[in-house]
Structure formats: C-alpha cells, structure tokens
Write a protein that holds these residues in place. Sequence first.
Motif: not given
Length: 371
Positions: A134-137, A221-224, A229-230, A274-277
């Motif tokens: 869902h997020t990637a779409s 680029l922002r979308c990539l 991240e997702s 993941s992206t956060s500590p």
Amino acid sequence: MDFNMKKLASDAGIFFTRAVQFTEEKFGQAEKTELDAHFESLLARADSTKNWTEKILRQTEVLLQPNPSARVEEFLYEKLDRKVPSRVTNGELLAQYMAEAASELGPTTPYGKTLIKVAEAEKHLGAAERDFIHTASINFLTPLRNFLEGDWKTISKERRLLQNRRLDLDASKARLKKAKAAEAKATAEQELRVAQTEFDRQAEVTRLLLEGISSTHVNHLRCLHEFIESQTTYYAQCYRHMLDLQKQLGSSQGAMFPGTFVGTAEPASPPLSSTSPTTTAATMPMGPSVADLAPPGEAALRLEEVAPPASGTRKARVLYDYEASDSSELALLADELITVYSLPGMDPDWLIGERGNKKGKVPVTYLELLS
C-alpha cells in the motif's frame, strides 16, 4: 456549413503539404530545418526518462504483485475507476491454512501448538506485506504513473505540434525558392515569416516542457527514497517477527527435548535495521542476565566451576561480532570457531561457549552450529 467545408478543405491542404514535405525529406529531396544540439539533448533525455520510468514502473508492479492475473485485474479496476478489492496476501493465506490444520490435527499436540505459533507469525508477515504494498503504491508507483499519463502526454503533444510547425516552415522555404514572379515571391515571403514565428513560439514552449524533466528527476528521487524507506521498514518488521518466532520455537523445543541443541542459526549477515534507532534496538536479540541462568532460589551460576558434558559439545562458527555485557558472557569475533554446549534447565537462546581457557555464555543467534 460552407465555413466548415472551407475549413475542412484548408486542413486537408495543410495535411497534404506536410505529407509531401515529410516524404521528400525522407528521400533526401527537400531540406530540413535542424534543431540545435541543446534541444536535441533535451529530447534525448526526455525519451530516456520516459523509457526507464516505464520499465521501473512495470518491474516494481511485478515485485509488489508477482501474479500476472492479479495485476491485470487491478489494472482493469483502475481503468474503470473502481476500487480494487482487498486481496489476501500469501502469508495471510498460509496462516489461515496452518491455523485450520492445527484445529483439525489437535491444537494441544506439539505439532498443533507449533502450527499455531507459526500461523500467527505468518499472519504478521502478511499484514506487513500488505502495508508495504500500500505504501509503495502511493509513494512510488503513483507518481511514476502520473508522470507517464500526465506530463509525458503533454510533452508528446507539444512535440508533435512542433514537428508540424517545422514541416510548415520547411514547406514555406521550398515555395519561396520555387517562386518566380514578384507577387508569388511576396506571398511566399509573408507565409515564411508567419511559419517562422509559429515555429519559434512552439519550439520555446516545447523547450520549457523538456527542461521540466529536471524537476521530474528531483520528484522521482524523493519518491525513490520513500520507497526504500518503506522497503527497509518492511524487511525490519519481517526480521523482528521471525526472530520472535525463532525464540518461541526454540523455547518450546527445549521444553520437549531438554539438554539438546535447539534453534536454527541465523543467516551469516548482520540483522536488518529500520530507519530509526528505536526500531534498530527493538530488532536486536537481548539475552538474560547472570541471575536468569540460575534456577529459582539458587545462587547465580559460576561458569568457572562448570565442566563440559562428556558428550554433547559441538563446534560453532561465529556469524558476527558480539560484545559481552558482563563477566558471565563470552565476547565473540566474527568467523572464529568455538566449542559450545548446553546445560539442563538453561535458557535455550543461550549456550556455554569455550575458547581456550575462557568460558562464558553466548547467544545462539550469533552462531552457526557445525557439528
């Protein structure tokens, strides 16, 4: 009606003139106005952007939905402006089958209990996959699709119009060369000035649109970044769910077969983060303290007094570095070989490791048992 017929005849004449000019250019019988090198470079970059965007879009769709029939169905729903029906993921379907199997084969049996635990993990994996799709779409596929169906169609339309203006301009140049009489030359010169003005105006409009491809690259680029991240979050969730399942299965197997080696070594790679500590800390395996190893009511285990069992020792390869949290644990270095064994009543997530004269607890998840 008379006006419409005159317009139709005029349009047909223009179309015929352009067709003749285009054909003569192809056979080398007419001169062609060439665009400057910068303009040609913009055109090439735009074409390349469009082609690679299409390929990336299609392959990402395959990644998110490998089933071609399902992709066709979703495509038809989108074209009909209808909501795509919710689809059960493969993980969720597997979880359903396992839960039903446990219910029929006996939920209180060892096999049934394990099926229930695995079914719950697969259910979580399926839910994580659904969120990722869902997020990637929304964050990745939709912007790429909007470019192809919006901006690129506008660029293509203006390029076709520029091509027509260029054909009109070159046809006017040809008529001026062929004109002999003064009146015919004056008329041809006037037509040429009008054609040149229209061509220059259309070239400027098209150039501005082509230069906008740079903004398209920034947006993609922002979308990539959002897609990665997702994807990172998705794989971190999967790792965490499987690590929890591994611990549950190790505990249950240890209760069924005490004193044996249990659990499966993790892949020879560091855990995903993941992206956060905070998420990173949540995914790392945590071991018990020294007191946790001792049976209730007894003093903490003194490892220097523990003798290895006569049988049951094994060699293990360390998958990645481990820093001991206290004196009861053994620090590990990636790829080194150590001797390990288990003790009755010991937490199945931990083993006793020996390296020379040093001895201490080591986490099973950091080892690959060899023999």
